[in-house]
Design a protein around this motif. Structure first.
Motif, short mmCIF file in Angstrom:
data_model
loop_
_atom_site.label_atom_id
_atom_site.label_comp_id
_atom_site.label_asym_id
_atom_site.label_seq_id
_atom_site.Cartn_x
_atom_site.Cartn_y
_atom_site.Cartn_z
N ALA A 46 0.83 -1.21 0.00
CA ALA A 46 0.00 0.00 0.00
C ALA A 46 0.86 1.25 0.00
CB ALA A 46 -0.93 -0.01 1.21
N ALA A 47 1.96 1.23 0.77
CA ALA A 47 2.84 2.40 0.82
C ALA A 47 3.54 2.63 -0.52
CB ALA A 47 3.86 2.22 1.94
N VAL A 54 0.67 5.11 3.76
CA VAL A 54 -0.58 4.36 3.69
C VAL A 54 -1.72 5.36 3.80
CG1 VAL A 54 -2.01 2.61 4.81
CG2 VAL A 54 0.47 2.31 4.70
N ALA A 55 -2.59 5.37 2.82
CA ALA A 55 -3.68 6.34 2.77
C ALA A 55 -4.69 6.09 3.88
CB ALA A 55 -4.38 6.26 1.42
N ALA A 56 -5.14 7.16 4.49
CA ALA A 56 -6.22 7.06 5.48
C ALA A 56 -7.46 6.52 4.80
CB ALA A 56 -6.50 8.43 6.08
N GLY A 57 -8.13 5.60 5.46
CA GLY A 57 -9.34 5.01 4.90
C GLY A 57 -9.09 3.83 3.99
N GLN A 64 -5.90 -2.12 10.47
CA GLN A 64 -5.02 -1.80 11.59
C GLN A 64 -5.82 -1.14 12.71
OE1 GLN A 64 -2.08 -2.80 12.41
NE2 GLN A 64 -2.38 -1.77 14.34
N SER A 65 -6.74 -0.28 12.36
CA SER A 65 -7.59 0.36 13.36
C SER A 65 -8.40 -0.67 14.12
CB SER A 65 -8.52 1.37 12.67
OG SER A 65 -9.42 1.91 13.59
#
Length: 95
Positions: A46-47, A54-57, A64-65
């Motif tokens: 992703a990065a 790594v994009a939010a959302g 991870q959240s």
């Protein structure tokens, strides 16, 4: 019919219990993403795709959240409903 109802209840409960276990097993832990895990590979990909971050959302950020904070009540209800519906429908198809 009682077997379908019991199976659906077990499927719903199983989905709610299994989700955090599976997330931990692939590397989304309360302490962060585990080194060398599937989650670490997902984060790396992703990065790279997003120019270094790594994009939010994104899926990695959401998982991870959940790994850190757990699922909300509404998410558990949805997950349980999907699990119950899936197992119930499978059992009904077998009968």
């Amino acid at each position: 019919m009682l077997g379908v109802i019991i199976g659906a209840a077990l499927g719903g409960a199983g989905a709610v219990v299994a989700a955090p276990v599976v997330l931990g097993a692939v590397g989304f832990t309360g302490a962060g993403i585990a080194a060398g895990s599937i989650a670490a590979n997902m984060m790396s990909a992703a990065a790279i795709a997003n120019g270094g971050g790594v994009a939010a959302g994104s899926l990695v950020a959401i998982l991870q959240s959940v790994g850190v904070a757990g699922l909300s009540t509404s998410s558990n209800i949805i997950l349980g409903s999907v699990g119950a519906g899936s197992v119930g429908a499978a059992l009904l198809a077998l009968l």
